[in-house]
Design a protein around this motif. Sequence first.
Motif, PDB file in Angstrom:
ATOM      1  N   VAL A  83       1.320   2.150 -11.266  1.00 60.45           N
ATOM      2  CA  VAL A  83       0.333   1.361 -10.520  1.00 60.45           C
ATOM      3  C   VAL A  83       0.776  -0.103 -10.436  1.00 60.45           C
ATOM      4  CG1 VAL A  83      -2.055   0.530 -10.537  1.00 60.45           C
ATOM      5  CG2 VAL A  83      -1.565   2.941 -11.054  1.00 60.45           C
ATOM      6  N   ALA A  84       1.303  -0.625 -11.552  1.00 56.26           N
ATOM      7  CA  ALA A  84       1.755  -2.020 -11.562  1.00 56.26           C
ATOM      8  C   ALA A  84       2.935  -2.216 -10.613  1.00 56.26           C
ATOM      9  CB  ALA A  84       2.131  -2.430 -12.991  1.00 56.26           C
ATOM     10  N   GLY A  85       3.873  -1.274 -10.648  1.00 55.43           N
ATOM     11  CA  GLY A  85       5.036  -1.358  -9.755  1.00 55.43           C
ATOM     12  C   GLY A  85       4.629  -1.230  -8.292  1.00 55.43           C
ATOM     13  N   ALA A  86       3.606  -0.434  -8.051  1.00 58.27           N
ATOM     14  CA  ALA A  86       3.106  -0.260  -6.680  1.00 58.27           C
ATOM     15  C   ALA A  86       2.600  -1.590  -6.135  1.00 58.27           C
ATOM     16  CB  ALA A  86       1.989   0.792  -6.662  1.00 58.27           C
ATOM     17  N   ARG A  87       1.853  -2.283  -6.969  1.00 57.37           N
ATOM     18  CA  ARG A  87       1.266  -3.570  -6.565  1.00 57.37           C
ATOM     19  C   ARG A  87       2.356  -4.548  -6.127  1.00 57.37           C
ATOM     20  NH1 ARG A  87      -3.752  -4.951  -9.785  1.00 57.37           N
ATOM     21  NH2 ARG A  87      -4.597  -3.700  -8.091  1.00 57.37           N
ATOM     22  N   GLU A  88       3.486  -4.522  -6.837  1.00 60.84           N
ATOM     23  CA  GLU A  88       4.594  -5.419  -6.480  1.00 60.84           C
ATOM     24  C   GLU A  88       5.141  -5.111  -5.091  1.00 60.84           C
ATOM     25  OE1 GLU A  88       7.543  -5.231  -9.580  1.00 60.84           O
ATOM     26  OE2 GLU A  88       6.016  -5.819 -11.082  1.00 60.84           O
ATOM     27  N   ARG A  89       4.926  -3.898  -4.632  1.00 63.38           N
ATOM     28  CA  ARG A  89       5.398  -3.537  -3.287  1.00 63.38           C
ATOM     29  C   ARG A  89       4.275  -3.593  -2.258  1.00 63.38           C
ATOM     30  NH1 ARG A  89      10.003   1.027  -3.490  1.00 63.38           N
ATOM     31  NH2 ARG A  89      10.960   0.486  -5.473  1.00 63.38           N
ATOM     32  N   GLY A  90       3.164  -4.172  -2.639  1.00 63.43           N
ATOM     33  CA  GLY A  90       2.053  -4.304  -1.682  1.00 63.43           C
ATOM     34  C   GLY A  90       1.281  -3.012  -1.483  1.00 63.43           C
ATOM     35  N   ILE A  91       1.377  -2.114  -2.475  1.00 64.20           N
ATOM     36  CA  ILE A  91       0.651  -0.836  -2.409  1.00 64.20           C
ATOM     37  C   ILE A  91      -0.589  -0.960  -3.293  1.00 64.20           C
ATOM     38  CG2 ILE A  91       0.762   1.619  -3.031  1.00 64.20           C
ATOM     39  CD1 ILE A  91       3.861   1.377  -2.554  1.00 64.20           C
ATOM     40  N   GLU A  92      -1.772  -0.828  -2.696  1.00 65.77           N
ATOM     41  CA  GLU A  92      -3.023  -1.043  -3.439  1.00 65.77           C
ATOM     42  C   GLU A  92      -3.912   0.209  -3.414  1.00 65.77           C
ATOM     43  OE1 GLU A  92      -4.147  -3.657  -5.200  1.00 65.77           O
ATOM     44  OE2 GLU A  92      -2.478  -5.024  -4.788  1.00 65.77           O
ATOM     45  N   GLY A  93      -4.831   0.262  -4.362  1.00 66.08           N
ATOM     46  CA  GLY A  93      -5.860   1.313  -4.358  1.00 66.08           C
ATOM     47  C   GLY A  93      -5.356   2.662  -4.823  1.00 66.08           C
ATOM     48  N   ILE A  94      -4.316   2.657  -5.654  1.00 69.13           N
ATOM     49  CA  ILE A  94      -3.585   3.879  -5.969  1.00 69.13           C
ATOM     50  C   ILE A  94      -3.977   4.490  -7.321  1.00 69.13           C
ATOM     51  CG2 ILE A  94      -1.588   2.821  -7.177  1.00 69.13           C
ATOM     52  CD1 ILE A  94      -1.026   4.983  -4.215  1.00 69.13           C
ATOM     53  N   ALA A 105      -3.670   8.727  -3.907  1.00 68.57           N
ATOM     54  CA  ALA A 105      -3.412   8.019  -2.652  1.00 68.57           C
ATOM     55  C   ALA A 105      -4.343   8.594  -1.591  1.00 68.57           C
ATOM     56  CB  ALA A 105      -1.961   8.204  -2.225  1.00 68.57           C
ATOM     57  N   SER A 106      -5.248   7.778  -1.091  1.00 71.50           N
ATOM     58  CA  SER A 106      -6.132   8.237  -0.019  1.00 71.50           C
ATOM     59  C   SER A 106      -5.507   7.825   1.304  1.00 71.50           C
ATOM     60  CB  SER A 106      -7.522   7.632  -0.197  1.00 71.50           C
ATOM     61  OG  SER A 106      -8.058   8.086  -1.430  1.00 71.50           O
ATOM     62  N   ILE A 107      -5.184   8.834   2.092  1.00 71.94           N
ATOM     63  CA  ILE A 107      -4.426   8.582   3.325  1.00 71.94           C
ATOM     64  C   ILE A 107      -5.312   8.883   4.529  1.00 71.94           C
ATOM     65  CG2 ILE A 107      -2.125   8.769   2.343  1.00 71.94           C
ATOM     66  CD1 ILE A 107      -2.063  11.734   3.161  1.00 71.94           C
ATOM     67  N   TYR A 108      -6.434   8.162   4.578  1.00 68.57           N
ATOM     68  CA  TYR A 108      -7.394   8.331   5.661  1.00 68.57           C
ATOM     69  C   TYR A 108      -6.787   7.900   7.001  1.00 68.57           C
ATOM     70  CZ  TYR A 108     -10.715   8.598   1.729  1.00 68.57           C
ATOM     71  OH  TYR A 108     -11.378   8.941   0.580  1.00 68.57           O
ATOM     72  N   ASN A 109      -7.588   8.108   8.058  1.00 71.47           N
ATOM     73  CA  ASN A 109      -7.117   7.861   9.423  1.00 71.47           C
ATOM     74  C   ASN A 109      -6.428   6.510   9.623  1.00 71.47           C
ATOM     75  OD1 ASN A 109      -8.170  10.321  10.128  1.00 71.47           O
ATOM     76  ND2 ASN A 109     -10.001   9.503  11.131  1.00 71.47           N
ATOM     77  N   ALA A 110      -6.986   5.466   9.032  1.00 67.06           N
ATOM     78  CA  ALA A 110      -6.472   4.116   9.309  1.00 67.06           C
ATOM     79  C   ALA A 110      -5.233   3.787   8.494  1.00 67.06           C
ATOM     80  CB  ALA A 110      -7.562   3.077   9.069  1.00 67.06           C
ATOM     81  N   VAL A 111      -4.822   4.686   7.598  1.00 64.42           N
ATOM     82  CA  VAL A 111      -3.574   4.501   6.853  1.00 64.42           C
ATOM     83  C   VAL A 111      -2.452   5.056   7.728  1.00 64.42           C
ATOM     84  CG1 VAL A 111      -2.317   5.134   4.760  1.00 64.42           C
ATOM     85  CG2 VAL A 111      -4.786   4.699   4.651  1.00 64.42           C
ATOM     86  N   SER A 112      -1.473   4.221   8.013  1.00 67.94           N
ATOM     87  CA  SER A 112      -0.443   4.624   8.977  1.00 67.94           C
ATOM     88  C   SER A 112       0.672   5.423   8.311  1.00 67.94           C
ATOM     89  CB  SER A 112       0.162   3.388   9.636  1.00 67.94           C
ATOM     90  OG  SER A 112       0.924   2.681   8.671  1.00 67.94           O
ATOM     91  N   LEU A 113       1.464   6.100   9.149  1.00 65.61           N
ATOM     92  CA  LEU A 113       2.646   6.809   8.658  1.00 65.61           C
ATOM     93  C   LEU A 113       3.589   5.819   7.964  1.00 65.61           C
ATOM     94  CD1 LEU A 113       4.278   9.467   8.513  1.00 65.61           C
ATOM     95  CD2 LEU A 113       5.241   8.894  10.752  1.00 65.61           C
ATOM     96  N   GLU A 114       3.664   4.599   8.490  1.00 65.36           N
ATOM     97  CA  GLU A 114       4.513   3.566   7.875  1.00 65.36           C
ATOM     98  C   GLU A 114       4.051   3.273   6.444  1.00 65.36           C
ATOM     99  OE1 GLU A 114       7.321   2.673   9.333  1.00 65.36           O
ATOM    100  OE2 GLU A 114       6.615   4.119  10.834  1.00 65.36           O
ATOM    101  N   LEU A 172       5.001   4.259   0.431  1.00 63.95           N
ATOM    102  CA  LEU A 172       4.581   4.887  -0.829  1.00 63.95           C
ATOM    103  C   LEU A 172       5.544   6.010  -1.223  1.00 63.95           C
ATOM    104  CD1 LEU A 172       2.660   5.318  -3.178  1.00 63.95           C
ATOM    105  CD2 LEU A 172       1.197   6.695  -1.660  1.00 63.95           C
ATOM    106  N   ALA A 173       5.925   6.838  -0.252  1.00 66.59           N
ATOM    107  CA  ALA A 173       6.819   7.974  -0.560  1.00 66.59           C
ATOM    108  C   ALA A 173       8.140   7.458  -1.108  1.00 66.59           C
ATOM    109  CB  ALA A 173       7.035   8.830   0.686  1.00 66.59           C
ATOM    110  N   SER A 174       8.653   6.376  -0.552  1.00 65.00           N
ATOM    111  CA  SER A 174       9.947   5.899  -1.030  1.00 65.00           C
ATOM    112  C   SER A 174       9.790   5.255  -2.420  1.00 65.00           C
ATOM    113  CB  SER A 174      10.634   5.011   0.003  1.00 65.00           C
ATOM    114  OG  SER A 174      10.408   3.668  -0.257  1.00 65.00           O
ATOM    115  N   TYR A 175       8.647   4.641  -2.674  1.00 68.34           N
ATOM    116  CA  TYR A 175       8.391   4.131  -4.039  1.00 68.34           C
ATOM    117  C   TYR A 175       8.308   5.297  -5.039  1.00 68.34           C
ATOM    118  CZ  TYR A 175       5.893   2.173  -8.037  1.00 68.34           C
ATOM    119  OH  TYR A 175       5.513   1.823  -9.306  1.00 68.34           O
ATOM    120  N   ILE A 176       7.640   6.372  -4.641  1.00 68.87           N
ATOM    121  CA  ILE A 176       7.533   7.553  -5.513  1.00 68.87           C
ATOM    122  C   ILE A 176       8.933   8.073  -5.864  1.00 68.87           C
ATOM    123  CG2 ILE A 176       6.895  10.018  -5.472  1.00 68.87           C
ATOM    124  CD1 ILE A 176       4.278   9.160  -4.060  1.00 68.87           C
ATOM    125  N   GLU A 177       9.792   8.167  -4.859  1.00 68.22           N
ATOM    126  CA  GLU A 177      11.167   8.650  -5.099  1.00 68.22           C
ATOM    127  C   GLU A 177      11.913   7.718  -6.044  1.00 68.22           C
ATOM    128  OE1 GLU A 177      12.583   8.976  -1.080  1.00 68.22           O
ATOM    129  OE2 GLU A 177      11.243  10.686  -0.695  1.00 68.22           O
TER     130      GLU A 177
END
Length: 366
Positions: free
Chosen positions: A316-327, A338-347, A352-357
């Motif tokens: 979660v901390a590492g995510a924040r450094e990449r501008g990933i919030e609410g995780i 990760a909630s990937i509702y309509n307004a969350v884009s493929l980008e 997030l997927a590349s951070y996970i990898e």
Amino acid sequence: MPRVHNFSAGPAALPECVLKEAQRELLNYHGCGMSILEMSHRSAQFSEVIQDAEDTLRRLIGIPQNYHVLFLQGGATLEFAGIPMNLMRTGRAGYVVSGNFARLAWQEATKYGTAEVLASSEDTNFDRIPDLAPVAERAAAGDLDYVYICQNNTIFGTMYHELPDCGSTPLVADVSSCFLSLPLDIKRYGLVYAGAQKNAGPAGITVIIVRDDLVGAGPALACCPSYLNYRTQVDKNSMMNTPNTFGIYLCGKVFHWIEDTGGLHAMEQRNREKADLLYGALDACTVLRPTADPASRSLANVTFRSPSSELDAAFVAGARERGIEGIKGHRLVGGMRASIYNAVSLEDVKVLASYIEDFDRSHRSL
Ligand SMILES: *Cc1c(COP(=O)(O)O)cnc(C)c1O
């Protein structure tokens, strides 16, 4: 500060163009010299706003004329009471307990009548949708006022991929976290409802779509508060008192945005692409693991975890450094969500997927 990649479970990401349009109109709505926030809910301008929101929603979903649309307050939670108070005409309903919100709805219903648990996945910490065969079997007896499901379990990251066969027993569904993320065959339900803050707008609006015969002449229980009386709210067009005017206005804009971007089929395609990308990344991991049973995976809320709460916190901390919030996951499951509702884009999802990898790769040897 640029806008973040927002994976919040709710209130959640809204389309940026909707926010900008609201910002442009905020001081002076359509040249009428005041904000939408400042005008009477009985004004001609607001009547147009609520009518347009309803009309747009009807077009999007394809809601038949024998269903009513309500925009109420009190969240999904107030409808945990509103549904039994209006629909428990013989005093007996069946509940499928597939997660925390389904359990809360069932508990609330027990105050107003007999609420039977028809199926539950609590014994596996709600990691799946329970087997629905007993639900169909019990519904076939024909003595239940309705069968209740929570169609997407926001906290546990599971969703129904098929509906229980309830025969002629009305199906009631909490669709809060999957509303408008895919087509909805409304004729299969007696009532669906959704708190707007997951996918349809801001907090403070509950959209209810209910079949006319279930509204009937009035609620099942005489003690039903006037506000929760669906008959009254239908007759008063959701305005027996002051509605959440700004919320309805914003929901209307989100409905238009969905229509302008191709409607619910196109939305489903984009959501499937996003979910496939994320589950694909997680399935390839060795440190991070998805928590929901693969056959019950949600399209909207992707839950996963590492082997320890320390490593979860590091993620979660590492995510924040990449501008990933609410995780951060809900306290009932821990881990991440990760909630990937309509307004969350493929980008956003690609980031997030590349951070996970990356995270998985760098923690493998630990
Ligand atoms: C968020 C949520 C709720 C609770 O909604 P409130 O508006 O906070 O009452 C209920 N059910 C589901 C499926 C949800 O996602």
